[in-house]
Design an enzyme around this catalytic site. Structure first.
Site, PDB file in Angstrom:
ATOM      1  N   GLU A 151     133.775  26.758  35.293  1.00 28.29           N
ATOM      2  CA  GLU A 151     134.508  26.744  34.021  1.00 28.29           C
ATOM      3  C   GLU A 151     133.927  27.755  33.032  1.00 28.29           C
ATOM      4  O   GLU A 151     132.808  27.565  32.537  1.00 28.29           O
ATOM      5  CB  GLU A 151     134.443  25.343  33.405  1.00 28.29           C
ATOM      6  CG  GLU A 151     135.184  25.270  32.081  1.00 28.29           C
ATOM      7  CD  GLU A 151     135.233  23.874  31.482  1.00 28.29           C
ATOM      8  OE1 GLU A 151     134.527  22.981  31.978  1.00 28.29           O
ATOM      9  OE2 GLU A 151     135.981  23.694  30.505  1.00 28.29           O
ATOM     10  N   GLU A 157     128.729  27.790  23.004  1.00 32.16           N
ATOM     11  CA  GLU A 157     128.146  26.695  23.788  1.00 32.16           C
ATOM     12  C   GLU A 157     127.228  27.193  24.898  1.00 32.16           C
ATOM     13  O   GLU A 157     126.346  26.478  25.341  1.00 32.16           O
ATOM     14  CB  GLU A 157     129.247  25.835  24.409  1.00 32.16           C
ATOM     15  CG  GLU A 157     130.098  25.113  23.381  1.00 32.16           C
ATOM     16  CD  GLU A 157     131.094  24.165  24.024  1.00 32.16           C
ATOM     17  OE1 GLU A 157     130.745  23.494  25.002  1.00 32.16           O
ATOM     18  OE2 GLU A 157     132.236  24.116  23.537  1.00 32.16           O
ATOM     19  N   HIS A 187     138.579  27.151  25.338  1.00 36.06           N
ATOM     20  CA  HIS A 187     137.595  28.243  25.418  1.00 36.06           C
ATOM     21  C   HIS A 187     138.300  29.595  25.506  1.00 36.06           C
ATOM     22  O   HIS A 187     137.864  30.576  24.902  1.00 36.06           O
ATOM     23  CB  HIS A 187     136.672  28.047  26.624  1.00 36.06           C
ATOM     24  CG  HIS A 187     135.890  26.782  26.577  1.00 36.06           C
ATOM     25  ND1 HIS A 187     135.060  26.457  25.541  1.00 36.06           N
ATOM     26  CD2 HIS A 187     135.815  25.730  27.441  1.00 36.06           C
ATOM     27  CE1 HIS A 187     134.502  25.278  25.758  1.00 36.06           C
ATOM     28  NE2 HIS A 187     134.946  24.813  26.905  1.00 36.06           N
ATOM     29  N   HIS A 210     141.794  22.920  32.244  1.00 30.93           N
ATOM     30  CA  HIS A 210     141.599  22.008  31.109  1.00 30.93           C
ATOM     31  C   HIS A 210     142.557  22.387  29.987  1.00 30.93           C
ATOM     32  O   HIS A 210     142.645  23.562  29.616  1.00 30.93           O
ATOM     33  CB  HIS A 210     140.163  22.117  30.569  1.00 30.93           C
ATOM     34  CG  HIS A 210     139.201  21.195  31.232  1.00 30.93           C
ATOM     35  ND1 HIS A 210     137.838  21.348  31.140  1.00 30.93           N
ATOM     36  CD2 HIS A 210     139.412  20.066  31.976  1.00 30.93           C
ATOM     37  CE1 HIS A 210     137.251  20.368  31.805  1.00 30.93           C
ATOM     38  NE2 HIS A 210     138.180  19.585  32.326  1.00 30.93           N
ATOM     39  N   GLU A 245     141.261  17.497  28.086  1.00 30.42           N
ATOM     40  CA  GLU A 245     139.880  17.334  27.647  1.00 30.42           C
ATOM     41  C   GLU A 245     139.864  17.684  26.168  1.00 30.42           C
ATOM     42  O   GLU A 245     139.801  18.855  25.789  1.00 30.42           O
ATOM     43  CB  GLU A 245     138.961  18.253  28.449  1.00 30.42           C
ATOM     44  CG  GLU A 245     137.498  17.943  28.165  1.00 30.42           C
ATOM     45  CD  GLU A 245     136.599  19.068  28.589  1.00 30.42           C
ATOM     46  OE1 GLU A 245     135.571  18.800  29.214  1.00 30.42           O
ATOM     47  OE2 GLU A 245     136.918  20.240  28.277  1.00 30.42           O
TER      48      GLU A 245
END
Ligand code: LER
Ligand code: MN
Length: 276
Positions: A151, A157, A187, A210, A245
């Site tokens: 991912e 992050e 993202h 996601h 998510e």
């Protein structure tokens, strides 16, 4: 295309990135809202009792879409690029047990932040440690028919593999058929040039997706164009899981319900082969 929602055990850290906690209750709630599956966020395989899980899924008519591993990084502090041999051995053992579990549940295991940071280490060394661990785990997972999905995660992050294009490059280096990409459109909204276009460009490598809106709330609560995303996926022939998510806001039940109410009709249309 099938729709899933991220859940965790009730003892998961407050920071575990899921909609609901409490595996059995979450499975019932997900079924009630029309989800096809649940994504299990685990830090180790021992968190679930496989027989109880199988019975619960069967009662609800749901599948496990994927086992996700953010807590292996966040709760256990383990990562593939750790310079310490003993800690790499530990993460390898945790992943092998999760792959064993995935053989019966979902056949997909994610590699998120657990791939590790580069930090101040030489980039080649961190990448080399990642390649070694990824190949080793792919070779373990292959005979069990389990796919690992990497991912890309935004730069705030993690500092290693932020965009889908970077993930695609790394996949070529790993060179294993059972390593795919798991783009997360939240993202991508930070890192990638486009959403639908980049998904279509890398479709051959994508094994799981996601979904979250631009503000990381339920799809429909921000300004991401999901219609455009689904149009690109449809034209590219994507037929895998999409998993919600999102932040559990304003509360977990409302967040999961908003996501299902927005996405279920789009996915039903997607599957009915009608124009979206
Ligand atoms: C994990 O799927 C993810 O998207 C991370 O941002 C969680 O922190
Ligand atoms: Mn994600």
């Amino acid at each position: 295309m099938k729709l899933s929602v991220a859940i965790a055990d009730s003892r998961a850290l407050p920071s575990a990135f899921v909609v609901w906690r409490g595996i059995e209750e979450s499975i019932q709630k997900a079924a009630g809202l029309g989800y096809d599956g649940v994504e299990l966020a685990l830090k180790q395989a021992e968190e679930v009792d496989p027989d109880r899980l199988a019975a619960c899924l069967q009662r609800a008519g749901l599948e496990v879409s994927c086992i996700s591993t953010g807590q292996v990084y966040a709760a256990l502090g383990l990562m593939f690029t750790d310079p310490d041999t003993e800690r790499r051995r530990r993460v390898c053992g945790v992943f092998e047990a999760l792959i064993d579990l995935a053989e019966s549940f979902g056949r997909i295991v994610n590699i998120g932040r657990v791939r590790g940071q580069i930090g101040d280490a030489p980039r080649d060394r961190a990448e080399g440690l990642f390649l070694d661990m990824a190949r080793r785990l792919c070779d373990y997972a292959g005979p069990k028919n389990v796919t690992l999905v990497l991912e890309p995660v935004n730069r705030y992050e993690i500092d290693f593999v932020n965009s889908v294009a970077q993930g695609a490059d790394l996949l070529h280096k790993v060179n294993r058929p059972n390593l795919k990409l798991m783009p997360d459109v939240f993202h991508m909204n930070i890192e990638d040039r486009t959403l639908g276009g980049e998904l279509a460009r890398h479709i051959e490598q994508i094994g799981y997706i996601h979904l979250a809106d631009s503000n990381r709330r339920a799809p429909g609560q921000g300004h991401t164009d999901f219609q455009d995303i689904f149009n690109h996926l449809k034209r590219s022939g994507y037929d895998g899981w999409v998993s919600v998510e999102i932040l559990p806001e304003p509360d977990p039940d409302r967040a999961a319900a908003e996501a299902a109410a927005f996405l279920r009709p789009m996915i039903d249309q997607y599957n009915a082969n009608k124009p979206i």
